[in-house]
Enzyme design. Structure first.
Site, mmCIF file in Angstrom:
data_model
loop_
_atom_site.group_PDB
_atom_site.id
_atom_site.type_symbol
_atom_site.label_atom_id
_atom_site.label_comp_id
_atom_site.label_asym_id
_atom_site.label_seq_id
_atom_site.Cartn_x
_atom_site.Cartn_y
_atom_site.Cartn_z
ATOM 1 N N ASP A 176 -4.586 -70.224 -24.663
ATOM 2 C CA ASP A 176 -3.823 -71.450 -24.385
ATOM 3 C C ASP A 176 -2.311 -71.307 -24.529
ATOM 4 O O ASP A 176 -1.588 -72.298 -24.446
ATOM 5 C CB ASP A 176 -4.292 -72.629 -25.251
ATOM 6 C CG ASP A 176 -5.575 -73.246 -24.718
ATOM 7 O OD1 ASP A 176 -5.922 -72.946 -23.559
ATOM 8 O OD2 ASP A 176 -6.226 -74.013 -25.452
ATOM 9 N N LYS B 274 -1.024 -67.620 -20.588
ATOM 10 C CA LYS B 274 -1.139 -66.350 -19.844
ATOM 11 C C LYS B 274 -1.434 -66.611 -18.360
ATOM 12 O O LYS B 274 -0.752 -66.091 -17.487
ATOM 13 C CB LYS B 274 -2.257 -65.475 -20.438
ATOM 14 C CG LYS B 274 -2.003 -65.034 -21.874
ATOM 15 C CD LYS B 274 -3.133 -64.192 -22.410
ATOM 16 C CE LYS B 274 -4.440 -64.942 -22.576
ATOM 17 N NZ LYS B 274 -4.394 -65.993 -23.605
ATOM 18 N N THR B 275 -2.466 -67.425 -18.129
ATOM 19 C CA THR B 275 -2.863 -67.699 -16.745
ATOM 20 C C THR B 275 -1.743 -68.420 -16.002
ATOM 21 O O THR B 275 -1.415 -68.079 -14.862
ATOM 22 C CB THR B 275 -4.160 -68.522 -16.713
ATOM 23 O OG1 THR B 275 -5.164 -67.803 -17.446
ATOM 24 C CG2 THR B 275 -4.652 -68.743 -15.301
ATOM 25 N N HIS C 72 -7.497 -59.562 -24.256
ATOM 26 C CA HIS C 72 -7.503 -58.328 -25.027
ATOM 27 C C HIS C 72 -8.733 -57.508 -24.731
ATOM 28 O O HIS C 72 -8.717 -56.299 -24.817
ATOM 29 C CB HIS C 72 -7.443 -58.637 -26.507
ATOM 30 C CG HIS C 72 -6.387 -59.625 -26.828
ATOM 31 N ND1 HIS C 72 -6.209 -60.169 -28.066
ATOM 32 C CD2 HIS C 72 -5.431 -60.162 -26.037
ATOM 33 C CE1 HIS C 72 -5.197 -61.005 -28.025
ATOM 34 N NE2 HIS C 72 -4.713 -61.023 -26.806
#
Ligand code: GDP
Ligand code: MG
Length: 370
Positions: free
Chosen positions: A89, A92-93, A137
């Site tokens: 959250d 990243k996206t 990760h």
């Protein structure tokens, strides 16, 4: 208990499956091409067809990819490969989407962007950057576990309102372990509750000293949502890339890594390959993990069919025998028999690893040659 199917044996001898079935019938064994026969029978057949059995050693099936390092004079600059990591959250996206939106050619081409696990953007100065579109990760560590160090630069996303969180620290540790340079993107600076300075201070506790604190790690304040700081982030990535002097030899048989792979309803097994060195071409025969294949078609991140893909380029490859795993290496080889041999050998090695006590099966121990 292990055997080989009639068809597979036929393939390895470059004979017709039907001819083997005929021979087996004469030997009093009515079988179909898809049935498995035992070692003794297979060896008999091989002799019957005038081939010889060749024991295959580990060394034989290692692919000769040439020197690990290509000669200096063959190297040409290549685009950096960037992975975005950070706590869930933290954006990243959103950041990957925002960065993709900065691509100067995306608008021109008017193509529909494809999710193929990685994409490239062309920066304002014409420089290309490859982003792995699989944040997280697991992807990074899994790839590393498989010997795939495809990432040149990690962008660590930290939400300025939230600060350092467990996965942020994990990401720092993974990045350090991999010896990959990091750029810190302090995200969500559009929020009233954003406290970027606090992020910088907390990073010190984990031995990440950003430029603002007198260190060497580049940091940049961004908002993926409001598209703030994106150009600066791109500049810093390019600066870091320049320091790394990334190069590869584009004029050799291709090698690459699987970024993601799946079985597609209409198209069969499909893998996104990030080319490491060399140039992958339509028609190339390859081994990838335990699978083999021939490049039937290649599709780039803009959904366009392409004929060739050079270093640092992600490309969707069609024409695989099966679905490989993320991190698997793809190597172009000289012919199909060779590709099948290596893939089969690897599959057997993998099976052996899974069932350590199992006796060596004969299945992949020989290849039939005239
Ligand atoms: P990920 O889990 O790291 O991939 O995070 P996402 O990209 O899914 O973002 C998580 C949430 O943060 C979403 O609701 C985003 O809209 C929001 N978000 C991402 N970037 C920003 C930003 O720069 N500012 C604000 N205010 N919200 C953001
Ligand atoms: Mg996400």
């Amino acid at each position: 208990p292990e055997g080989i199917t009639v068809q597979e044996l036929a393939n390895r001898m470059a004979e017709k499956g039907a001819d083997l079935v005929k021979a087996l019938f004469k030997m009093g064994m009515p079988v179909t091409v898809n049935q498995t026969i035992d070692q003794d029978t297979a060896e008999l057949l091989v002799e019957e067809f005038g081939h010889r059995i060749q024991r295959v050693s580990d060394a034989d099936v290692e692919i000769d990819t040439g020197a690990d390092v290509d000669a200096d004079e063959t190297l040409k600059p290549r685009a950096p490969v960037v992975t975005i990591m950070g706590h869930v959250d933290h954006g990243k996206t959103s950041l990957l989407d925002a960065l993709r939106g900065t691509d100067v050619v995306a608008g021109e081409a008017g193509g529909i962007t494809q999710h193929i696990g990685a994409y490239q953007i062309k920066a304002k100065g014409g420089e290309i950057i490859t982003f792995l579109d699989t944040p997280g990760h697991e992807a990074f560590t899994e790839m590393r576990a498989r010997g795939a160090n495809v990432t040149d630069i990690v962008v660590l996303v930290v939400a300025a309102n939230d600060g350092l969180m467990p996965q942020t620290i994990e990401a720092i540790n993974h990045t350090k372990a991999a010896g990959v340079p990091m750029i810190v993107a302090i995200n969500k600076i559009d929020l009233d509750t954003a406290n970027p300075q606090r992020v910088r201070e907390r990073l010190l506790e984990h031995e990440v000293m950003v430029e603002e604190m007198g260190g060497e790690v580049q940091d940049v304040e961004v908002s993926a949502l409001k598209k703030i700081g994106l150009d600066t982030l791109i500049e810093k990535i390019l600066l870091q890339a320049e320091l790394l002097e990334l190069k590869a030899n584009p004029d050799r048989t291709a090698e690459g890594r699987v970024i993601e792979a799946q079985l597609d309803k209409g198209r069969g097994a499909v893998a996104t390959i990030l080319v490491g060195r060399g140039t992958l071409k339509v028609g190339d025969i390859f081994v990838v993990g335990e699978q083999s294949g021939k490049v039937r078609a290649m599709v780039n991140d803009k959904g366009q069919n392409i004929k060739e893909a050079g270093p640092s380029m992600p490309v969707e490859v069609l024409g695989l025998s099966g679905v490989p795993m993320a991190g698997d290496q793809l190597s172009v080889v000289e012919n199909e028999a060779r590709a099948r041999e290596v893939a089969a050998y690897r599959a057997e090695q993998a099976t052996k690893k899974r069932t350590t006590s199992a006796p060596t099966s004969f299945e992949h121990m020989f290849s039939a040659l005239n």
